[in-house]
Design a protein around this motif. Structure first.
Motif, PDB file in Angstrom:
ATOM      1  N   GLY A   9      37.777  39.742  33.680  1.00  0.00           N
ATOM      2  CA  GLY A   9      38.166  41.096  34.023  1.00  0.00           C
ATOM      3  C   GLY A   9      37.779  42.087  32.935  1.00  0.00           C
ATOM      4  N   ARG A  38      44.446  40.159  44.924  1.00  0.00           N
ATOM      5  CA  ARG A  38      44.603  41.261  43.989  1.00  0.00           C
ATOM      6  C   ARG A  38      45.857  42.043  44.318  1.00  0.00           C
ATOM      7  NH1 ARG A  38      39.453  45.084  45.789  1.00  0.00           N
ATOM      8  NH2 ARG A  38      40.309  45.827  47.796  1.00  0.00           N
ATOM      9  N   THR A  90      40.448  48.633  41.655  1.00  0.00           N
ATOM     10  CA  THR A  90      41.283  48.468  40.468  1.00  0.00           C
ATOM     11  C   THR A  90      42.567  47.736  40.819  1.00  0.00           C
ATOM     12  OG1 THR A  90      40.410  50.444  39.382  1.00  0.00           O
ATOM     13  CG2 THR A  90      42.609  49.702  38.717  1.00  0.00           C
ATOM     14  N   ALA A  91      42.820  46.635  40.124  1.00  0.00           N
ATOM     15  CA  ALA A  91      43.990  45.805  40.403  1.00  0.00           C
ATOM     16  C   ALA A  91      44.023  44.647  39.414  1.00  0.00           C
ATOM     17  CB  ALA A  91      43.933  45.248  41.830  1.00  0.00           C
ATOM     18  N   VAL A  92      45.127  43.921  39.439  1.00  0.00           N
ATOM     19  CA  VAL A  92      45.172  42.617  38.778  1.00  0.00           C
ATOM     20  C   VAL A  92      44.694  41.589  39.791  1.00  0.00           C
ATOM     21  CG1 VAL A  92      46.590  40.894  37.633  1.00  0.00           C
ATOM     22  CG2 VAL A  92      47.058  43.334  37.280  1.00  0.00           C
ATOM     23  N   TYR A  93      43.737  40.788  39.392  1.00  0.00           N
ATOM     24  CA  TYR A  93      43.159  39.782  40.280  1.00  0.00           C
ATOM     25  C   TYR A  93      43.718  38.407  39.912  1.00  0.00           C
ATOM     26  CZ  TYR A  93      39.915  43.094  42.306  1.00  0.00           C
ATOM     27  OH  TYR A  93      39.364  44.169  43.001  1.00  0.00           O
ATOM     28  N   TYR A  94      44.169  37.692  40.938  1.00  0.00           N
ATOM     29  CA  TYR A  94      44.789  36.391  40.743  1.00  0.00           C
ATOM     30  C   TYR A  94      43.998  35.314  41.476  1.00  0.00           C
ATOM     31  CZ  TYR A  94      48.927  39.055  39.338  1.00  0.00           C
ATOM     32  OH  TYR A  94      49.810  39.904  38.711  1.00  0.00           O
ATOM     33  N   GLY A 108      46.489  35.977  36.160  1.00  0.00           N
ATOM     34  CA  GLY A 108      45.903  37.256  36.553  1.00  0.00           C
ATOM     35  C   GLY A 108      44.995  37.837  35.485  1.00  0.00           C
ATOM     36  N   THR A 109      44.030  38.612  35.942  1.00  0.00           N
ATOM     37  CA  THR A 109      43.127  39.320  35.037  1.00  0.00           C
ATOM     38  C   THR A 109      42.931  40.736  35.566  1.00  0.00           C
ATOM     39  OG1 THR A 109      40.967  39.221  33.915  1.00  0.00           O
ATOM     40  CG2 THR A 109      41.015  38.516  36.208  1.00  0.00           C
ATOM     41  N   GLN A 110      43.018  41.698  34.665  1.00  0.00           N
ATOM     42  CA  GLN A 110      42.961  43.115  35.064  1.00  0.00           C
ATOM     43  C   GLN A 110      41.518  43.555  35.277  1.00  0.00           C
ATOM     44  OE1 GLN A 110      45.576  45.532  35.480  1.00  0.00           O
ATOM     45  NE2 GLN A 110      43.883  46.755  36.294  1.00  0.00           N
ATOM     46  N   THR A 112      39.605  47.163  36.073  1.00  0.00           N
ATOM     47  CA  THR A 112      39.758  48.606  36.158  1.00  0.00           C
ATOM     48  C   THR A 112      38.397  49.240  36.389  1.00  0.00           C
ATOM     49  OG1 THR A 112      41.652  48.556  34.664  1.00  0.00           O
ATOM     50  CG2 THR A 112      40.596  50.685  35.022  1.00  0.00           C
TER      51      THR A 112
END
Length: 115
Positions: A9, A38, A90-94, A108-110, A112
Motif C-alpha cells: 500500500g 477494502r 482510497t481505503a484500507v485493503y484487507y 490491512g494496508t492503506q 491513498t
C-alpha cells in the motif's frame, strides 16, 4: 490456522498504479479461496476481487478493467494489481482467506489516491 500479511500500500496520484501482496503462512494456501476487501472511512467493508483455488476470478463492478487479482501457490501469495487508480479507491485493503468454512484476515494496508 492461516496468517496473512499484506504489503504494497501507499500514496499514489490519480491514474497511478500499485500492486498489493498478501503472503500466507501454512501449507493449505492452495486450498483456499482468496479475496481482497477494502474499507473506506465511514463505509462498510466491501469485496473488491476474489480468486478461487482453481484460479477463477471475480471483481466488483467499480474495479473491473482496472484491477487484477492473481495467485502464486508456490509462493503462498495473492496479488492485487491496481491500475488507473481513482480517489474513490482510497481505503484500507484487507486480504481474506476462506478455507474449511473459516475466514482469516490480514491486518490491512492503506491505499491513498490523491486527486
Amino acid at each position: 490456522q492461516v496468517q496473512l500479511v499484506e504489503s504494497g500500500g501507499g500514496l499514489v496520484q490519480t491514474g497511478g498504479s500499485l500492486r498489493l501482496s498478501c503472503a500466507a503462512s501454512g501449507s493449505t494456501f492452495r486450498l483456499a479461496a482468496m479475496g481482497w476487501y477494502r474499507q473506506a472511512p465511514g463505509k462498510q467493508r466491501e469485496l473488491v476481487a476474489s480468486i478461487t483455488r482453481g484460479g477463477s476470478t471475480d471483481y466488483a463492478d467499480s474495479v473491473k478493467g482496472r484491477f487484477t487479482i492473481s495467485r502464486d501457490n508456490a509462493q503462498n501469495t495473492v496479488y492485487l494489481q491496481m491500475n488507473s487508480l481513482k480517489p474513490e479507491d482510497t481505503a484500507v485493503y484487507y486480504c481474506n482467506a476462506h478455507i474449511f468454512y473459516a475466514d482469516y484476515w490480514g491486518q490491512g494496508t492503506q491505499v491513498t489516491v490523491s486527486s
